[in-house]
Design a protein around this motif. Structure first.
Motif, mmCIF file in Angstrom:
data_model
loop_
_atom_site.group_PDB
_atom_site.id
_atom_site.type_symbol
_atom_site.label_atom_id
_atom_site.label_comp_id
_atom_site.label_asym_id
_atom_site.label_seq_id
_atom_site.Cartn_x
_atom_site.Cartn_y
_atom_site.Cartn_z
ATOM 1 N N LEU A 72 88.131 70.147 35.405
ATOM 2 C CA LEU A 72 88.636 70.860 36.393
ATOM 3 C C LEU A 72 87.541 71.401 37.500
ATOM 4 O O LEU A 72 86.467 71.395 36.972
ATOM 5 C CB LEU A 72 89.588 72.007 36.208
ATOM 6 C CG LEU A 72 90.833 72.082 35.078
ATOM 7 C CD1 LEU A 72 91.652 73.100 35.176
ATOM 8 C CD2 LEU A 72 91.563 70.765 36.028
ATOM 9 N N LYS A 73 87.877 71.731 38.612
ATOM 10 C CA LYS A 73 86.961 71.872 39.669
ATOM 11 C C LYS A 73 86.308 73.469 39.364
ATOM 12 O O LYS A 73 85.169 73.833 39.584
ATOM 13 C CB LYS A 73 87.422 72.030 41.104
ATOM 14 C CG LYS A 73 87.671 70.267 41.493
ATOM 15 C CD LYS A 73 88.451 70.410 42.684
ATOM 16 C CE LYS A 73 88.637 68.804 43.270
ATOM 17 N NZ LYS A 73 89.376 68.860 44.555
ATOM 18 N N LYS A 74 87.176 74.384 39.064
ATOM 19 C CA LYS A 74 86.802 75.600 38.429
ATOM 20 C C LYS A 74 86.524 76.073 37.317
ATOM 21 O O LYS A 74 87.545 75.427 36.480
ATOM 22 C CB LYS A 74 87.780 76.557 39.339
ATOM 23 C CG LYS A 74 87.750 76.763 40.870
ATOM 24 C CD LYS A 74 88.665 77.839 41.268
ATOM 25 C CE LYS A 74 88.529 77.819 42.933
ATOM 26 N NZ LYS A 74 89.539 78.947 43.045
ATOM 27 N N LEU A 75 85.759 76.832 36.945
ATOM 28 C CA LEU A 75 85.661 77.316 35.417
ATOM 29 C C LEU A 75 86.869 78.280 35.117
ATOM 30 O O LEU A 75 87.131 78.889 35.827
ATOM 31 C CB LEU A 75 84.375 77.852 35.257
ATOM 32 C CG LEU A 75 83.289 77.176 35.196
ATOM 33 C CD1 LEU A 75 81.868 78.119 35.037
ATOM 34 C CD2 LEU A 75 83.212 76.202 34.305
ATOM 35 N N HIS A 76 87.193 78.206 33.916
ATOM 36 C CA HIS A 76 88.404 79.033 33.385
ATOM 37 C C HIS A 76 87.327 80.259 33.121
ATOM 38 O O HIS A 76 86.193 80.098 32.925
ATOM 39 C CB HIS A 76 88.794 78.374 31.985
ATOM 40 C CG HIS A 76 89.903 79.096 31.478
ATOM 41 N ND1 HIS A 76 89.926 79.936 30.162
ATOM 42 C CD2 HIS A 76 91.033 79.480 31.709
ATOM 43 C CE1 HIS A 76 91.004 80.378 29.884
ATOM 44 N NE2 HIS A 76 91.722 80.177 30.993
ATOM 45 N N PRO A 77 87.929 81.548 32.994
ATOM 46 C CA PRO A 77 87.384 82.822 32.822
ATOM 47 C C PRO A 77 86.576 82.757 31.438
ATOM 48 O O PRO A 77 85.581 83.402 31.249
ATOM 49 C CB PRO A 77 88.485 83.943 33.006
ATOM 50 C CG PRO A 77 89.495 83.271 33.733
ATOM 51 C CD PRO A 77 89.346 81.635 33.590
ATOM 52 N N CYS A 78 86.935 82.034 30.379
ATOM 53 C CA CYS A 78 86.243 82.167 29.049
ATOM 54 C C CYS A 78 85.060 81.252 29.143
ATOM 55 O O CYS A 78 84.080 81.103 28.213
ATOM 56 C CB CYS A 78 87.215 81.477 28.038
ATOM 57 S SG CYS A 78 87.391 79.491 28.304
ATOM 58 N N GLY A 79 84.666 80.492 30.364
ATOM 59 C CA GLY A 79 83.617 79.451 30.611
ATOM 60 C C GLY A 79 83.778 77.971 30.387
ATOM 61 O O GLY A 79 82.971 77.336 30.526
ATOM 62 N N GLY A 80 84.901 77.804 30.010
ATOM 63 C CA GLY A 80 85.346 76.383 29.646
ATOM 64 C C GLY A 80 85.702 75.602 31.169
ATOM 65 O O GLY A 80 86.240 76.330 31.921
ATOM 66 N N LYS A 81 85.389 74.490 30.872
ATOM 67 C CA LYS A 81 86.015 73.586 32.099
ATOM 68 C C LYS A 81 86.673 72.234 31.706
ATOM 69 O O LYS A 81 87.000 71.547 32.502
ATOM 70 C CB LYS A 81 85.044 73.401 33.230
ATOM 71 C CG LYS A 81 83.884 72.629 32.913
ATOM 72 C CD LYS A 81 82.884 72.494 34.080
ATOM 73 C CE LYS A 81 81.648 71.642 33.717
ATOM 74 N NZ LYS A 81 80.552 71.632 35.167
ATOM 75 N N THR A 82 86.719 71.950 30.207
ATOM 76 C CA THR A 82 87.195 70.823 29.670
ATOM 77 C C THR A 82 88.765 71.376 29.301
ATOM 78 O O THR A 82 88.906 72.152 28.595
ATOM 79 C CB THR A 82 86.634 70.069 28.872
ATOM 80 O OG1 THR A 82 86.316 70.830 27.669
ATOM 81 C CG2 THR A 82 85.435 69.445 29.292
#
Length: 63
Positions: free
Chosen positions: A11-21
């Protein structure tokens, strides 16, 4: 956009946990995604999800 079940997407933005997959769990009018870092699941309308996806990392190989 050609999405399939169990595809891994970035995704274009990071999840609050730091993951982006994320992996795709459900397709239809809504798309259900699961964060591969923390396991959080969310559902987005297809139009919003397609805008948020940066790229498809790999596709499940059909056997």
């Amino acid at each position: 956009m050609d999405l399939k079940l169990n595809d891994r997407v970035e995704l274009k933005k990071l999840h609050p946990c730091g993951g982006k997959t994320w992996s795709i769990l459900r397709l239809g009018m809504d798309i259900k995604l699961k964060c591969e870092t923390c396991g959080h699941e969310l559902m987005l309308p297809r139009s919003k999800a397609e805008k948020a996806i940066k790229k498809i990392l790999d596709e499940e190989v059909a056997q």
